[in-house]
Design a protein around this motif. Structure first.
Motif, short mmCIF file in Angstrom:
data_model
loop_
_atom_site.label_atom_id
_atom_site.label_comp_id
_atom_site.label_asym_id
_atom_site.label_seq_id
_atom_site.Cartn_x
_atom_site.Cartn_y
_atom_site.Cartn_z
N GLY A 1 0.80 -1.23 0.00
CA GLY A 1 0.00 0.00 0.00
C GLY A 1 0.83 1.27 0.00
N TYR A 2 2.00 1.24 0.61
CA TYR A 2 2.78 2.47 0.71
C TYR A 2 3.31 2.91 -0.66
CZ TYR A 2 7.70 1.14 0.05
OH TYR A 2 8.90 0.78 -0.50
N LYS A 3 3.39 1.94 -1.61
CA LYS A 3 3.96 2.31 -2.91
C LYS A 3 2.96 2.27 -4.06
CE LYS A 3 6.00 -2.31 -3.31
NZ LYS A 3 7.23 -3.08 -3.44
N GLU A 4 1.67 2.16 -3.74
CA GLU A 4 0.69 2.25 -4.82
C GLU A 4 0.71 3.66 -5.40
OE1 GLU A 4 -2.78 0.90 -2.76
OE2 GLU A 4 -2.11 -1.18 -2.88
N GLN A 5 0.19 3.79 -6.63
CA GLN A 5 0.24 5.11 -7.27
C GLN A 5 -0.43 6.16 -6.42
OE1 GLN A 5 -0.35 5.43 -11.54
NE2 GLN A 5 -0.40 3.20 -11.63
N VAL A 6 -1.55 5.78 -5.82
CA VAL A 6 -2.15 6.62 -4.79
C VAL A 6 -1.86 5.90 -3.49
CG1 VAL A 6 -4.23 7.72 -3.95
CG2 VAL A 6 -3.99 7.25 -6.38
N PRO A 7 -0.83 6.34 -2.76
CA PRO A 7 -0.42 5.55 -1.61
C PRO A 7 -1.45 5.56 -0.48
CG PRO A 7 0.93 7.55 -1.81
CD PRO A 7 0.00 7.53 -2.97
N SER A 8 -1.49 4.45 0.22
CA SER A 8 -2.34 4.39 1.42
C SER A 8 -1.64 5.22 2.50
CB SER A 8 -2.49 2.93 1.84
OG SER A 8 -2.54 2.84 3.24
N HIS A 9 -2.38 6.15 3.10
CA HIS A 9 -1.77 7.07 4.06
C HIS A 9 -1.18 6.34 5.26
CE1 HIS A 9 -3.08 10.68 2.01
NE2 HIS A 9 -4.23 10.09 1.80
N GLN A 10 -1.98 5.43 5.81
CA GLN A 10 -1.53 4.71 7.00
C GLN A 10 -0.25 3.91 6.67
OE1 GLN A 10 -3.56 4.33 10.04
NE2 GLN A 10 -1.79 3.34 10.95
N ALA A 11 -0.27 3.24 5.54
CA ALA A 11 0.89 2.42 5.15
C ALA A 11 2.11 3.30 4.96
CB ALA A 11 0.57 1.65 3.87
N TYR A 12 1.92 4.46 4.32
CA TYR A 12 3.05 5.35 4.07
C TYR A 12 3.66 5.82 5.38
CZ TYR A 12 5.98 8.52 1.45
OH TYR A 12 7.07 9.14 0.89
N ARG A 13 2.79 6.19 6.33
CA ARG A 13 3.29 6.65 7.63
C ARG A 13 4.08 5.55 8.33
NH1 ARG A 13 -2.33 8.23 8.44
NH2 ARG A 13 -2.47 10.34 7.61
N VAL A 14 3.50 4.35 8.36
CA VAL A 14 4.15 3.26 9.09
C VAL A 14 5.51 2.92 8.46
CG1 VAL A 14 4.01 0.79 9.65
CG2 VAL A 14 2.05 2.28 10.07
N VAL A 15 5.54 2.81 7.13
CA VAL A 15 6.80 2.46 6.46
C VAL A 15 7.83 3.58 6.65
CG1 VAL A 15 7.87 1.97 4.22
CG2 VAL A 15 5.72 0.88 4.84
N ASN A 16 7.36 4.82 6.55
CA ASN A 16 8.26 5.95 6.71
C ASN A 16 8.88 5.98 8.11
OD1 ASN A 16 9.60 8.30 6.09
ND2 ASN A 16 7.80 9.44 5.46
N VAL A 17 8.05 5.77 9.13
CA VAL A 17 8.56 5.78 10.50
C VAL A 17 9.48 4.57 10.72
CG1 VAL A 17 7.93 5.70 12.95
CG2 VAL A 17 6.54 7.02 11.37
N MET A 18 9.09 3.43 10.17
CA MET A 18 9.89 2.21 10.31
C MET A 18 11.29 2.41 9.73
SD MET A 18 8.16 -1.21 9.07
CE MET A 18 8.91 -2.48 8.29
N LEU A 19 11.33 2.99 8.54
CA LEU A 19 12.61 3.23 7.88
C LEU A 19 13.43 4.24 8.67
CD1 LEU A 19 14.49 2.87 5.42
CD2 LEU A 19 13.24 4.71 4.30
N ARG B 1 8.92 0.39 -13.79
CA ARG B 1 7.81 1.23 -13.35
C ARG B 1 7.99 2.65 -13.88
NH1 ARG B 1 4.70 -1.15 -9.50
NH2 ARG B 1 5.67 -2.91 -8.45
N ALA B 2 6.88 3.27 -14.25
CA ALA B 2 6.96 4.59 -14.85
C ALA B 2 7.14 5.68 -13.79
CB ALA B 2 5.69 4.86 -15.64
N TYR B 3 6.64 5.45 -12.59
CA TYR B 3 6.71 6.50 -11.58
C TYR B 3 7.88 6.23 -10.64
CZ TYR B 3 3.91 2.78 -9.45
OH TYR B 3 3.45 1.57 -9.02
N PRO B 4 8.37 7.26 -9.95
CA PRO B 4 9.53 7.07 -9.07
C PRO B 4 9.20 6.09 -7.93
CG PRO B 4 8.67 9.32 -8.90
CD PRO B 4 7.88 8.63 -9.94
N GLN B 5 10.19 5.31 -7.53
CA GLN B 5 9.92 4.32 -6.51
C GLN B 5 9.82 4.96 -5.13
OE1 GLN B 5 12.96 1.52 -8.31
NE2 GLN B 5 11.71 0.19 -7.04
N ALA B 6 8.76 4.55 -4.42
CA ALA B 6 8.45 5.18 -3.13
C ALA B 6 9.61 5.07 -2.14
CB ALA B 6 7.19 4.56 -2.55
N LEU B 7 10.26 3.91 -2.10
CA LEU B 7 11.34 3.75 -1.12
C LEU B 7 12.50 4.71 -1.42
CD1 LEU B 7 12.27 1.99 1.34
CD2 LEU B 7 13.64 0.72 -0.32
#
Lengths: 250, 315
Positions: free
Chosen positions: A83-101, A132-138
């Motif tokens: 979910g954190y890297k979908e084209q429209v990212p899931s907010h919760q997933a993005y937050r969790v992955v961002n904090v985790m990293l 992938r056409a869009y930049p990678q979220a990580l």
């Protein structure tokens, strides 16, 4: 740098919003591979097949590996890691992955310092080989968090074959990494061929040392005794202070 | 990516066309490769579109047989029929699909809605036993009132007992209430709540994740509880038995990374309640003020963490 109070806030967030489904990886356990903390198909072995037959004998893969958590399909960990890297990212997933990293980098990067080459001085992310056409979220995330560390540019090669096997030629190193200790990041490790090929490409380009940090060691619950391992040994809620590299942190 | 960038991406979601909705219905009915609904939903979310999933999974679609053409026509007719009944059919890719539900791994591929959908509806589940004690019913009503006071939507499952008390108290206090039901949206279940069903549809929101005529079954209750945990900011369990749907919802909420609020009544009277104390995101409350305080904290948490993360990447 984050203040103590901010660190505490991230830690609390990760526990409250990820602790119930994220699981720390187990090193030095009778059940897990000493190279990748996966579950060897043969319970009598301490290393799984790809690690003992391909990665370790090649002599050019990563020197050290850290895995922040375990993940598996059809679970909240998979919803978050996809979910954190979908084209429209899931907010919760993005937050969790961002904090985790962030938390892993801030608290455990020093755990991977090398006696000869010191801590990692350059970073890279493992690029997608699926075009992938869009930049990678990580990559976007890491570039924000490690903006004071230079990046080693690593890209997919023109000719990609067997993207999951050990094939360093699938990657091209565009930066000068000779003699450097490179921190290589990836979000998931399934069989490891993808990430280890990227590590080997860096080694061939002259990197002195490659430390791999992966957010989720992906498990296949349909294989061997993996499902039983998850059920019986991964019973503790996630603790961000447990070291992804499996050492007692300095 | 900053919070602003993420929100901008979210705004890019639009409403799916009639053809896209029909494609989803076709995908779920034909289940190429015998894939499960959750597997198909994950694929749709990953691609960000429906049409290519069907074409990729079932290449014979391109050279459609007569049956396939008929099946496609049928899906389209179905979607048009719902449209004419004013049954709101929302796919998992639609901008109106509740964002928080999309965040859980059991996110249903579609939802049927009757009533008013809000974007970012600040809801809290108030759930518990069908056979509630008088004390439990009073507690449910006062928790509901307290949430309405804070402009928080009261979310429940339209079941008898605690759920009914929570819905009614919210309506009586002039607040918003949402019911997530375990049947198709055309069913009025349980029969005793027929009137409440209609009242919620006209004054609040009724949501169903099943085909419109689906009957209630054991597994539909569990699936509904997962969705409810997803929709809400948190789950409050007012009063529950040792083996209950509320217990399942509390467990799933922890697995979703969603806060759980247990009343001390639940902790005192159940073994599972005691075992949950100390799990991530679980709080025990002993008063209505406690509930308000915890919910307030949860509501501000997201904003605080977004601000902190934005600071981390700020140049």
């Amino acid at each position: 740098m984050a203040t103590e109070a901010e660190l505490r806030q991230y830690q609390d967030y990760l526990v409250a919003y990820g602790g119930g489904y994220l699981r720390n990886t187990l090193w030095a356990s009778d059940s897990t591979c000493r190279h990748c903390c996966g579950i060897p198909g043969n319970p009598d072995f301490d290393t799984c097949y790809p690690c003992s037959h391909y990665y370790e004998p090649s002599g050019e893969t990563s020197d050290r590996r850290g895995f922040v958590s375990y993940g598996w399909d059809n679970s909240q960990s998979s919803r978050v890691m996809y979910g954190y890297k979908e084209q429209v990212p899931s907010h919760q997933a993005y937050r969790v992955v961002n904090v985790m990293l962030f938390y892993a980098l801030h608290e455990h990067l020093r755990c991977a310092a090398d006696p000869c080459h010191g801590p990692a001085a350059v970073w890279a992310t493992v690029p997608s080989l699926r075009g992938r056409a869009y930049p990678q979220a990580l990559h976007v995330m890491t570039a924000g968090l490690l903006r004071n560390m230079p990046e080693a540019l690593l890209g997919p090669a023109g000719d990609i074959q067997a993207p999951r096997s050990l094939r360093p030629d699938n990657f091209v190193v565009h930066s000068q990494v000779r003699g450097q200790h490179v921190l290589l990041l990836d979000d998931t490790w399934t069989s490891g061929g993808h990430a280890e090929s990227a590590a080997a490409a860096l080694k061939r380009a002259g990197a002195a040392r490659v430390t791999l940090l992966v957010l989720a060691r992906w498990l296949d619950l349909t294989r061997g005794r993996t499902e039983e391992f998850v059920r019986t040994e991964l019973t503790n809620d996630f603790d961000p202070d447990r070291c992804p590299f499996g050492i007692s942190c300095p | 990516m900053t919070t602003k960038d993420r929100l901008a991406r979210t705004q890019e979601r639009g409403r799916s066309s009639l053809a896209e909705r029909a494609a989803l219905v076709g995908l779920l009915n034909t289940r190429p490769g015998e894939r499960t609904w959750p597997e198909l939903t994950a694929l749709v979310l990953e691609r960000g579109e429906i049409g290519s999933v069907l074409a990729d999974l079932d290449p014979t679609e391109l050279f459609a047989s007569q049956e396939q053409v008929a099946a496609r026509k049928e899906s389209l007719a179905q979607v048009e029929q719902w449209e004419s009944e004013e049954l709101d059919f929302i796919t998992v890719l639609d901008d109106r699909y509740p964002e928080r539900v999309r965040e859980i791994h059991q996110a249903p591929p579609f939802l049927f809605a009757r009533g008013e959908l809000l974007s970012d509806d600040p809801a809290v589940s108030v759930v518990g036993s069908r056979k509630a004690s008088d004390q439990g019913l009073v507690m449910a009503a006062s928790i509901s009132h307290a949430l309405v006071e804070m402009d928080v939507t009261v979310l429940a499952g339209l079941a008898l007992g605690i759920d009914t008390a929570a819905h009614c108290a919210a309506l009586d206090a002039g607040g918003r209430t949402v019911a997530l039901i375990a049947t198709g949206i055309r069913k009025e279940y349980p029969a005793a709540n027929r009137e409440l069903h209609h009242r919620i549809a006209s004054e609040g929101l009724l949501l169903s994740q099943f085909w419109p005529d689906a009957h209630p079954q054991k597994h539909t209750f569990l699936m509904r509880n997962a969705t409810m945990s997803g929709y809400g900011l948190a789950t409050v369990v007012v009063e529950a038995g040792e083996f209950s749907g509320s217990r399942a919802q509390a467990r799933m909420a922890v697995e979703h990374g969603r806060p759980v609020i247990l009343t001390d009544l639940v902790v005192r009277s159940t073994e599972w309640g005691r075992a949950m104390v100390g799990r991530p995101g679980v709080t025990v409350v002993s008063s209505v003020q406690d509930v308000q305080r915890v919910v307030q904290q949860i509501r501000s948490e997201t904003r605080r963490i977004d601000m902190a993360l934005d600071r981390l990447v700020a140049v």
